[in-house]
Design a protein around this motif. Structure first.
Motif, PDB file in Angstrom:
ATOM      1  N   GLU A 277      31.179  21.410  43.455  1.00 23.95           N
ATOM      2  CA  GLU A 277      31.146  20.531  44.632  1.00 23.95           C
ATOM      3  C   GLU A 277      31.343  21.304  45.929  1.00 23.95           C
ATOM      4  O   GLU A 277      30.920  20.840  46.998  1.00 23.95           O
ATOM      5  CB  GLU A 277      32.255  19.466  44.546  1.00 23.95           C
TER       6      GLU A 277
ATOM      7  N   THR B 112      31.243  14.794  43.020  1.00 21.82           N
ATOM      8  CA  THR B 112      31.708  15.021  41.647  1.00 21.82           C
ATOM      9  C   THR B 112      30.672  14.573  40.610  1.00 21.82           C
ATOM     10  O   THR B 112      30.740  15.008  39.461  1.00 21.82           O
ATOM     11  CB  THR B 112      33.033  14.274  41.385  1.00 21.82           C
TER      12      THR B 112
ATOM     13  N   VAL C  43      32.356  16.463  51.265  1.00 23.41           N
ATOM     14  CA  VAL C  43      33.163  16.636  50.043  1.00 23.41           C
ATOM     15  C   VAL C  43      34.621  16.880  50.430  1.00 23.41           C
ATOM     16  O   VAL C  43      35.536  16.234  49.916  1.00 23.41           O
ATOM     17  CB  VAL C  43      32.624  17.804  49.187  1.00 23.41           C
TER      18      VAL C  43
ATOM     19  N   LEU D  45      38.203  14.200  50.250  1.00 18.69           N
ATOM     20  CA  LEU D  45      39.405  14.461  49.449  1.00 18.69           C
ATOM     21  C   LEU D  45      40.630  13.855  50.125  1.00 18.69           C
ATOM     22  O   LEU D  45      41.666  13.689  49.505  1.00 18.69           O
ATOM     23  CB  LEU D  45      39.611  15.963  49.258  1.00 18.69           C
TER      24      LEU D  45
ATOM     25  N   VAL E 210      32.888   6.596  46.703  1.00 12.66           N
ATOM     26  CA  VAL E 210      33.370   7.627  47.619  1.00 12.66           C
ATOM     27  C   VAL E 210      32.627   8.908  47.257  1.00 12.66           C
ATOM     28  O   VAL E 210      32.831   9.467  46.186  1.00 12.66           O
ATOM     29  CB  VAL E 210      34.895   7.840  47.493  1.00 12.66           C
TER      30      VAL E 210
ATOM     31  N   ARG F  98      31.983  12.401  46.838  1.00  6.57           N
ATOM     32  CA  ARG F  98      32.679  13.683  46.843  1.00  6.57           C
ATOM     33  C   ARG F  98      31.895  14.726  46.075  1.00  6.57           C
ATOM     34  O   ARG F  98      32.398  15.811  45.792  1.00  6.57           O
ATOM     35  CB  ARG F  98      34.058  13.538  46.196  1.00  6.57           C
TER      36      ARG F  98
ATOM     37  N   PRO G 289      38.150  23.121  49.060  1.00  2.00           N
ATOM     38  CA  PRO G 289      39.453  22.518  48.736  1.00  2.00           C
ATOM     39  C   PRO G 289      40.539  23.590  48.641  1.00  2.00           C
ATOM     40  O   PRO G 289      40.340  24.636  48.013  1.00  2.00           O
ATOM     41  CB  PRO G 289      39.198  21.857  47.373  1.00  2.00           C
TER      42      PRO G 289
END
Lengths: 424, 533
Positions: A352, A325, A85, A89, A321, A323, A23
């Motif tokens: 993650e 987390t 992942v 986002l 979803v 991801r 990210p």
């Protein structure tokens, strides 16, 4: 599921390349900003999560056919899930990880196999483990520990050692240590010993879905017979299979599933386990993919997408979803912080968006150099934060790191968290 | 493709770095907005002849020379996102510049960085911030190539207000011309380092880049220097959680302050923006109109649908976000006083909900870094978008005209149900460029690529909007037009030039002919050397 079930999903990759990076708000340096070993090593866009979606759709639509190059591309991937992942986002319909896995299932169905994977599957079929080691010796690791045998005795907790810990002599102290810690904490724990079988996760990862279904049925029946309330495993791979793969193929384990780190953290909080600690050590923690993002519980969905507000796509009923987390991230860190003498520092790619160790997805078996390269990337990251040692909680990760280091005569230390709890 | 040429590529790059496998090539055919020009899926109509992965300027040069020798067209891309990256005809050799990913230098003293094509903005920004510097990370996202944006394709950014437009932030450039000659623009051309784009050494920035860029039609850029700016904020902005709406800063920067003002009318909003630009107090400004904000920023699409229902009515129509970053507490106080005075003069009020923790953190990260928010907002709801007015640069007072025009035309398409219903308020924009002498606006339009009628509605809306702008003698937005032109099989400049005061294509074609005598660089997004029949 099959590739055609992802027809909609395959049309929603936006080719943005988010799947190639951690990210963006988490990037600290250029050096450790990539998230995907495959695209990082092989560079063609086809090696990325998005590229795999394009390959899948191309094959699905009959635009291209399977070739040696495409088969290599499909299997040169750890299925670590970091692409998904990142992808999730910014979207939720495209599922690059599931599509990459379906490509392998298609390969197996079409006979597009790798010999190294066939050897692994052969070992499973004959001896219930991917190494082909004798099934009769599976429980040898527990010799002298006075653990209950769940085939004959009742126990509150089933301890599932997993294939790697059962047969890898270098890792034996870890699995024995984990069981010992549970006994010391007063846990009523039992094992299946030589009757324990592979979880099948590794088979699923290389495309042999049916093989895993057999193992899931076996474990489900064993759990029912044992009457236990918890299934505890030190193996992140097995944990991921139980939490993610089994629900994916609609096989539910009706029991609380815990990785040893989750259980140890709980026992420490309850005062039943006291970390011993050893010499002072600056360590960093490697989140195994299978405990982290791939350990996120999978919630099956069999719904449809409907339109609201014009063309806004929403799932009906609601859909998870994925991801990552919901993976296991805090318990290992809580444990590390609780051990006297340990100084814990984070790497740049964590939780993650952790970088893979390189061992998963059949890569260790079929592409040793790629597997090793991936491991060395992670070790470089650990060294960059000034750690004396890399700590992990997965036997496959540890094996891969140690092998990569051993080939370079590098004495950088790798530990399982259990070893630190025991007092290295 | 030509076997001899292919073997030469293999000998230059090694067999592992070139491929003509049809399945692998389809990964280079699949593209966002492929649905606009091909089948109702993301495969565009043209699969490349082969893909090459050069790692040095010399390798790029060798590939280009082989292409010239064998009459092959070539097209290079960096991160390769968008229709611009795909070939415009059959038989094109792709240069994927992914292996050219070196951040060669960050010169802290002279405040610039030298990058290769595959250095993305997020990487450059992270390395710059920890040195007390920063750069213009464009709205297309942190995942885009710094070099490509600086040399080849427009892209605006929320922080254009403090650091300018990247057309002007590109300094020295290394350029492999379409015939294979290597040219170094600006100071690198005379061996004087990378600090200047205009000399000593050849100055060709106007030809190379202009406002919009040649989008690959004039060769391959292999290195460039990017200007960096003073950054008064912290070296990092540590946050927890990865999902945009959940992301929280661990500590809000002490020298930063977020303003979210709103106004009775767009005219008053524009006036406030102009004054903010002139006062030089803002670090970053951003428009995220309420339709786009609510549809795009939910944790997931279900959450977005709820936000569209319940949150939207609480959000004022004419608001924007503005981040102040001071080099000291005293400077921040000065900036704050100026902002308050401007709001007082323009009857602006503060939308407190968005200035509080939660929205504040997300918006601050968005205004400094971009991150995943821009892509999340426009892609997650429907799977695709295309901006109306993309490339709508204007002088004072044109902003409101463009905004009003787009909103009015879009509303009737929304009523058809074929686009996402953002109430025709889907604008994203930095709003002002540099210090306010220029305005910019684009109107994101969300459509479903899996629904052909939805894609068609997007195309028709874009055509109608651009025609309306032309009728009003306003600027035709190049980056919106280039995609509809390709969907219609037209050359983009042929479809724009008729609306301009002069036929600039005459000059542009001469440049193309001079720089690309063999017409080797794929010009599908630029201009052909001769007019199309």
């Amino acid at each position: 599921m099959a590739l055609q079930d992802y027809e909609k999903s395959m049309n929603y990759c936006i080719r943005c390349s988010h799947c190639k990076w951690i990210p963006f708000n988490k990037i600290k340096t250029k050096r450790f900003s990539a998230n995907c070993p495959a695209i990082s090593r092989y560079n063609f866009h086809s090696y990325s999560g998005g590229g795999r979606v394009a390959i899948a759709q191309s094959l699905f639509l009959g635009r291209s056919e399977m070739t040696d190059e495409i088969r290599e591309t499909i299997y040169r991937c750890q299925l670590c899930g970091s692409c998904q992942v990142a992808c999730h986002l910014i979207g939720e319909i495209c599922e690059p990880l599931e599509i990459a896995r379906e490509l392998r299932i298609k390969c197996v169905e079409d006979g597009e196999l790798l010999p190294e994977h066939m050897l692994m599957i052969d070992g499973m079929r004959k001896e219930d483990n991917p190494f082909g080691e004798p099934k009769a010796r599976r429980g040898d690791w527990a010799e002298g520990l006075s653990l209950k045998n769940i085939n004959t005795d009742k126990a509150d907790v089933i301890f599932h050692a997993g294939c790697r810990f059962s047969y890898d002599a270098d890792l034996r102290s870890i699995v024995r240590g984990a069981a010992t810690l549970l006994l010391k904490a007063g846990v009523n724990v039992g094992i299946a010993g030589k009757e324990e079988a592979c979880c099948g996760g590794r088979a699923f990862d290389v495309g042999y879905r049916g093989q895993m279904e057999n193992y899931a049925d076996d474990i489900i029946s064993r759990i029912k017979a044992a009457g236990a309330t918890k299934l505890v495993t030190p193996c992140a791979d097995c944990y991921s299979a139980f939490m993610q793969f089994y629900p994916m193929i609609r096989k539910e384990l009706d029991i609380e599933i815990l990785h040893t780190t989750e259980y140890f953290a709980r026992l420490i909080k309850e005062g039943k386990l006291k970390p011993r600690g050893g010499s002072s050590l600056r360590v960093t923690y490697h989140d195994p993919c299978h405990l982290g993002r791939l350990g996120e519980p999978y919630i099956p969905w069999n719904g449809t997408w409907k339109k609201v507000w014009g063309q806004l796509n929403i799932p009906d009923p609601p859909k998870q979803v994925r991801r990552g987390t919901g993976g296991v991230y805090e318990p290992p860190r809580e444990i590390l912080r609780s051990i006297p003498g340990i100084e814990f520092v984070e790497m740049e790619r964590i939780r993650e968006y952790s970088w893979c160790c390189g061992a998963g997805g059949g890569v260790r078996e079929a592409y040793e150099d790629f597997s090793e390269w991936t491991a060395l990337e992670r070790i470089a990251e650990a060294k960059a934060v000034g750690a004396d040692a890399l700590v992990t909680t997965c036997g496959w990760c540890e094996r891969n790191f140690k092998d990569a280091l051993g080939k370079r005569n590098d004495d950088f230390k790798v530990y399982d968290i259990t070893e630190l709890l025991m007092g290295v | 493709m030509n076997d001899e040429a292919y073997k030469m590529f293999e000998s230059v790059l090694g067999p592992d770095n070139v491929s003509r496998d049809p399945g692998l090539l389809d990964a280079y055919t699949y593209q966002w907005l492929g649905e606009m020009i091909g089948e109702p899926n993301r495969f565009g109509p043209f699969r490349p002849a082969c893909v090459t992965l050069p790692s040095t300027t010399e390798e790029v040069q060798a590939i280009v020379r082989v292409c010239n020798r064998h009459g092959l067209k070539f097209k290079a891309h960096s991160t390769g996102w968008g229709l611009y990256a795909n070939p415009g005809e059959e038989g094109v050799v792709m240069l994927d510049l992914r292996r050219m990913n070196r951040l060669i230098e960050i010169n802290e003293k002279d405040m610039y960085a030298v990058v290769e094509p595959y250095v993305i903005w997020a990487q450059l920004q992270a390395e710059a911030m920890c040195r007390g510097l920063n750069c213009v990370t464009i709205g297309a996202g942190s995942c885009t190539s710094a070099l490509a944006n600086c040399t080849s394709l427009m892209g605006t950014a929320n922080n254009n207000v403090s650091m300018g437009y990247n057309e002007r932030n590109v300094l020295g450039v290394e350029w492999v011309l379409p015939d294979g000659e290597i040219v170094r623009l600006g100071s690198p051309g005379s061996g004087a380092g990378w600090i200047s784009g205009d000399g000593p050494g050849p100055s060709l920035r106007g030809i190379m880049r202009g406002t919009f860029g040649a989008l690959g039609g004039l060769g391959v850029f292999t290195k460039c220097a990017v200007r960096l700016y003073q950054w008064g904020g912290p070296a990092e902005l540590p946050s927890e959680n990865i999902v945009s709406m959940d992301e929280r800063l661990l500590e809000y920067p002490e020298n930063a302050r977020l303003f979210v003002p709103y106004f009775e009318s767009r005219v008053m909003m524009e006036e406030a923006l102009a004054r903010i630009g002139e006062s030089e107090v803002a670090y970053s400004t951003g428009l995220l109109e309420r339709g786009l904000l609510t549809l795009g920023l939910g944790v997931d699409n279900l959450n977005s649908a709820e936000m569209r229902e319940s949150l939207l009515p609480t959000i004022p129509k004419n608001f924007f976000t503005c981040l102040l970053v001071g080099n000291s507490a005293r400077e921040l106080e000065y900036q704050t006083r100026v902002m308050n005075q401007i709001l007082e003069q323009t009857a602006g009020r503060r939308f407190e909900m968005m200035e509080q923790e939660g929205f504040r953190d997300i918006i601050t990260l968005f205004l400094v870094k971009g991150g995943s928010v821009p892509a999340k907002a426009v892609f997650s709801p429907t799977g695709s978008f295309n901006p109306l007015l993309c490339g709508f640069f204007g002088t004072r007072r044109t902003l409101v005209k463009g905004m009003d025009d787009a909103e009015e035309i879009k509303r009737k398409y929304i009523e058809s149900g074929l686009l996402a219903d953002d109430m025709a308020e889907g604008g994203w924009s930095p709003l002002i460029m540099d210090h306010g002498h220029m305005e910019y606006f684009e109107h994101e339009t969300l459509f479903d690529p899996h629904v052909p009628e939805s894609t068609l509605a997007l195309i028709m809306l874009t055509i109608e909007t651009n025609q309306s702008l032309a009728d009003k003698k306003l600027m035709i937005p190049f980056a919106s037009q280039v995609k509809v032109a390709r969907a219609q099989g037209l050359s983009v400049h042929d479809s724009i030039a008729a609306h301009m005061n002069c036929d600039y294509r005459t000059w542009q074609r001469q440049f193309k002919q001079a720089f690309d005598p063999n017409d080797a660089a794929d010009s599908c997004n630029y201009i052909t050397p001769k007019p199309k029949a």
